[in-house]
Design a protein around this motif. Structure first.
Motif, PDB file in Angstrom:
ATOM      1  N   PHE A 192       0.818  -1.214   0.000  1.00 17.80           N
ATOM      2  CA  PHE A 192       0.000   0.000   0.000  1.00 17.80           C
ATOM      3  C   PHE A 192       0.850   1.261   0.000  1.00 17.80           C
ATOM      4  N   PHE A 230      -5.762  -1.131  -9.167  1.00 24.36           N
ATOM      5  CA  PHE A 230      -6.104  -1.974  -8.021  1.00 24.36           C
ATOM      6  C   PHE A 230      -7.464  -1.558  -7.452  1.00 24.36           C
ATOM      7  N   GLY A 262     -10.580   1.508   7.069  1.00 26.51           N
ATOM      8  CA  GLY A 262      -9.886   1.032   5.857  1.00 26.51           C
ATOM      9  C   GLY A 262     -10.916   0.745   4.785  1.00 26.51           C
ATOM     10  N   GLY A 303     -11.675   2.105   1.937  1.00 23.55           N
ATOM     11  CA  GLY A 303     -11.402   2.314   0.508  1.00 23.55           C
ATOM     12  C   GLY A 303     -12.347   3.351  -0.089  1.00 23.55           C
ATOM     13  N   ASP A 338      -9.913   6.034   5.880  1.00 23.29           N
ATOM     14  CA  ASP A 338      -8.828   5.395   5.123  1.00 23.29           C
ATOM     15  C   ASP A 338      -7.672   6.381   5.124  1.00 23.29           C
ATOM     16  N   VAL A 345      -6.083   8.000  -0.233  1.00 24.07           N
ATOM     17  CA  VAL A 345      -7.115   7.110  -0.807  1.00 24.07           C
ATOM     18  C   VAL A 345      -8.458   7.831  -0.801  1.00 24.07           C
ATOM     19  N   ASN A 365      -7.342   8.609   8.318  1.00 22.79           N
ATOM     20  CA  ASN A 365      -6.762   8.042   9.544  1.00 22.79           C
ATOM     21  C   ASN A 365      -5.879   6.848   9.184  1.00 22.79           C
ATOM     22  N   ASN A 366      -4.747   6.769   9.879  1.00 18.67           N
ATOM     23  CA  ASN A 366      -3.861   5.622   9.720  1.00 18.67           C
ATOM     24  C   ASN A 366      -4.158   4.655  10.863  1.00 18.67           C
ATOM     25  N   ARG A 397     -13.762  -4.541   6.408  1.00 18.61           N
ATOM     26  CA  ARG A 397     -13.966  -5.576   5.382  1.00 18.61           C
ATOM     27  C   ARG A 397     -12.691  -5.760   4.566  1.00 18.61           C
ATOM     28  N   ASN A 398     -12.235  -6.987   4.536  1.00 14.50           N
ATOM     29  CA  ASN A 398     -11.041  -7.351   3.746  1.00 14.50           C
ATOM     30  C   ASN A 398      -9.855  -6.453   4.068  1.00 14.50           C
ATOM     31  N   VAL A 399      -9.785  -6.035   5.312  1.00 15.38           N
ATOM     32  CA  VAL A 399      -8.654  -5.210   5.752  1.00 15.38           C
ATOM     33  C   VAL A 399      -7.642  -6.095   6.480  1.00 15.38           C
ATOM     34  N   HIS A 446      -7.156  -9.255   6.450  1.00 16.39           N
ATOM     35  CA  HIS A 446      -6.497 -10.326   5.673  1.00 16.39           C
ATOM     36  C   HIS A 446      -5.286  -9.790   4.909  1.00 16.39           C
ATOM     37  N   ASP A 447      -5.154  -8.463   4.873  1.00 12.19           N
ATOM     38  CA  ASP A 447      -3.979  -7.860   4.217  1.00 12.19           C
ATOM     39  C   ASP A 447      -2.746  -7.897   5.115  1.00 12.19           C
TER      40      ASP A 447
HETATM   41  C1  LIG Z   1      -8.168  -4.604   0.539  1.00  9.84           C
HETATM   42  S1  LIG Z   1      -8.617  -2.941   0.724  1.00  9.84           S
HETATM   43  C2  LIG Z   1     -10.267  -3.073   1.384  1.00  9.84           C
HETATM   44  C3  LIG Z   1     -11.076  -1.829   1.151  1.00  9.84           C
HETATM   45  C4  LIG Z   1     -12.523  -1.883   1.625  1.00  9.84           C
HETATM   46  N1  LIG Z   1     -12.637  -2.200   3.021  1.00  9.84           N
HETATM   47  C5  LIG Z   1     -13.312  -2.858   0.801  1.00  9.84           C
HETATM   48  O1  LIG Z   1     -13.708  -3.919   1.306  1.00  9.84           O
HETATM   49  O2  LIG Z   1     -13.561  -2.565  -0.384  1.00  9.84           O
HETATM   50  C6  LIG Z   1      -7.681  -2.456   2.150  1.00  9.84           C
HETATM   51  C7  LIG Z   1      -7.854  -1.001   2.502  1.00  9.84           C
HETATM   52  O3  LIG Z   1      -7.047  -0.710   3.648  1.00  9.84           O
HETATM   53  C8  LIG Z   1      -6.536   0.602   3.472  1.00  9.84           C
HETATM   54  N2  LIG Z   1      -5.331   0.784   4.292  1.00  9.84           N
HETATM   55  C9  LIG Z   1      -4.118   0.195   4.138  1.00  9.84           C
HETATM   56  N3  LIG Z   1      -3.258   0.627   5.086  1.00  9.84           N
HETATM   57  C10 LIG Z   1      -3.959   1.507   5.854  1.00  9.84           C
HETATM   58  C11 LIG Z   1      -3.626   2.270   7.006  1.00  9.84           C
HETATM   59  N4  LIG Z   1      -2.398   2.198   7.548  1.00  9.84           N
HETATM   60  N5  LIG Z   1      -4.578   3.047   7.562  1.00  9.84           N
HETATM   61  C12 LIG Z   1      -5.833   3.100   7.026  1.00  9.84           C
HETATM   62  N6  LIG Z   1      -6.214   2.404   5.919  1.00  9.84           N
HETATM   63  C13 LIG Z   1      -5.285   1.612   5.345  1.00  9.84           C
HETATM   64  C14 LIG Z   1      -6.204   0.644   1.997  1.00  9.84           C
HETATM   65  O4  LIG Z   1      -6.042   1.983   1.534  1.00  9.84           O
HETATM   66  C15 LIG Z   1      -7.421  -0.054   1.402  1.00  9.84           C
HETATM   67  O5  LIG Z   1      -8.458   0.838   1.105  1.00  9.84           O
END
Ligand SMILES: C[S@@+](CC[C@H](N)C(=O)[O-])C[C@H]1O[C@@H](n2cnc3c(N)ncnc32)[C@H](O)[C@@H]1O
Length: 404
Positions: free
Chosen positions: A186, A199, A244, A246, A268, A272, A287-288, A304-306, A308-309
């Protein structure tokens, strides 16, 4: 008659079976549709002989290259825009390509189901052609071809170099090897906006047609006595944060389905959120999630799907920040795949490796979620599975102490 020329349907009534499957699927819900397609895919795999697997793996590399070329050439858009059937020659003139190459591309696309051949040299757009004429589908193909293919290429050498140990760091993955970068995916996206855009386009459609978590999640039940009115401060409390989130599809869907429950926030990284277009009832907040959670006492912290990253240690950091912000009625909603312990499908196993190769992360089984949440100080209060194909499940997590 030789064995090769025997019609398959005279041995097995394939025509009848195919017709009955098509008829049954005509008005089926997307859940039923996905399940039937998944069962047929599993059937195909179970019928394969070793040489068929070689053919599948070998030929399987071609479609992406052809579809990308067809999109770049403009064939799918030109056909989707035409109200008349077009010949290869007519299409070739429109897009400025050789007519024999255009004919070969069309033949391949028709065999792939992406255009319909109505006569010897006449083609029309079908629903798939129209879908693939859209920017989000172009972006998805560019993401698969432009970003993911090189990562797949790096996998065997990466695993060999790492002596086939687990991939546990998001800075030491086949992605890092393929792009020769020390940055996690990311962060790398921040320096590669074109690839990031592709992406995000992929993310926006990857769940096309699948039911969403809101179809099964009992919001009223989980809300309990929680009220949005904060009479002490004469303000409205936050009911839902898409952490997160998106482009905010889930925040938007929640706000649309439950417009009166309280404030809805999309969080996010600021870079983004610049691209997220949300209605007035959804607030955007940069926000981080590794640094903290500014919104205290929201009802639902939804991810959602956060998770698993991220590898386990980072998931714990993200969740601990949420726990520090939770009020007595708050819940963390983890919307992720819960892989079955036995009989994982090819699609589910592929998604798991995708996470590992891109981010050093994993798709987890329910047991692995339980273990990870326990290590964080959380427990599972309830869970709601809403797809069979991906085993998508909303896990409701609450602090262990609060629930005991
Ligand atoms: C796989 S995407 C999922 C997006 C959304 N939740 C969805 O289901 O469509 C992961 C998201 O985490 C966000 N992300 C990654 N690192 C982050 C951080 N440190 N703080 C906040 N968001 C973050 C990315 O920008 C991305 O939008």
């Amino acid at each position: 008659m030789s064995e090769e020329l025997t019609k398959p349907s005279s041995v097995v009534p394939l025509d009848v079976i195919v017709a009955s499957i098509k008829a049954a699927l005509e008005n089926a819900s997307s859940t039923v549709y996905e399940e039937v397609v998944s069962t047929i895919s599993s059937l195909m795999i179970s019928l394969e002989r070793p040489i068929d697997i070689i053919h599948r793996l070998h030929e399987g590399q071609m479609p992406l290259a052809i579809v990308k070329s067809a999109i770049d050439a403009g064939i799918l858009n030109a056909l989707a825009e035409s109200e008349q059937p077009l010949s290869a020659g007519q299409l070739a003139t429109k897009i400025g390509a050789a007519s024999s190459l255009t004919a070969r591309l069309l033949r391949y696309l028709a065999a792939q189901g992406m255009v319909t051949q109505v006569d010897k040299d006449e083609y029309v757009a079908n629903e798939k052609t129209k879908a693939f004429a859209q920017p989000s589908f172009h972006g998805s193909i560019n993401y698969s071809f432009g970003t993911v293919t090189s990562i797949n290429q790096a996998v065997p050498a990466f695993l060999m170099e790492h002596k086939f140990q687990d991939i546990i760091k998001n800075t030491e993955t086949p992605f890092n090897k393929a792009y020769n970068t020390p940055l996690p995916l990311f962060e790398w996206f921040q320096h590669n906006p074109e690839q990031h855009k592709h992406f995000m386009q992929y993310m926006s459609i990857q769940r096309h047609d699948l039911v969403t978590w809101l179809s099964v999640f009992p919001v009223e039940l989980e809300m309990g006595n929680w009220k949005a009115e904060d009479t002490a401060n004469d303000s409205k409390r936050v009911v839902f944060i898409d952490v997160g989130g998106g482009m905010g599809h889930q925040a938007i869907a929640f706000g649309q389905k439950h417009p009166k429950l309280g404030r809805v926030i999309l969080q996010d990284l600021p870079s983004v959120l610049e691209h997220a277009q949300v209605p007035a009832n959804v607030e955007k907040q940069g926000n981080n999630f590794f640094k903290g959670q500014p919104e205290k006492g929201a009802k639902f912290y939804y991810l959602r799907n956060v998770l698993h990253d991220h590898p386990d240690q980072q998931v714990i950091v993200i969740l601990k920040h949420l726990m520090a912000a939770m009020g007595p009625d708050s819940e963390i909603l983890i919307d992720e795949m819960c892989l079955p312990e036995k009989g994982t499908t090819l699609l589910q196993a592929t998604r798991d490796f995708r996470m590992g190769f891109l981010l050093g992360a994993v798709e987890r089984t329910l047991w692995e979620w339980e273990k990870l949440l326990d290590a964080t100080g959380l427990m599972i209060k309830a869970k709601y599975q809403y797809t069979n194909v991906l085993a998508d499940t909303v896990i409701v997590a609450v602090p262990k102490l609060a629930s005991q």
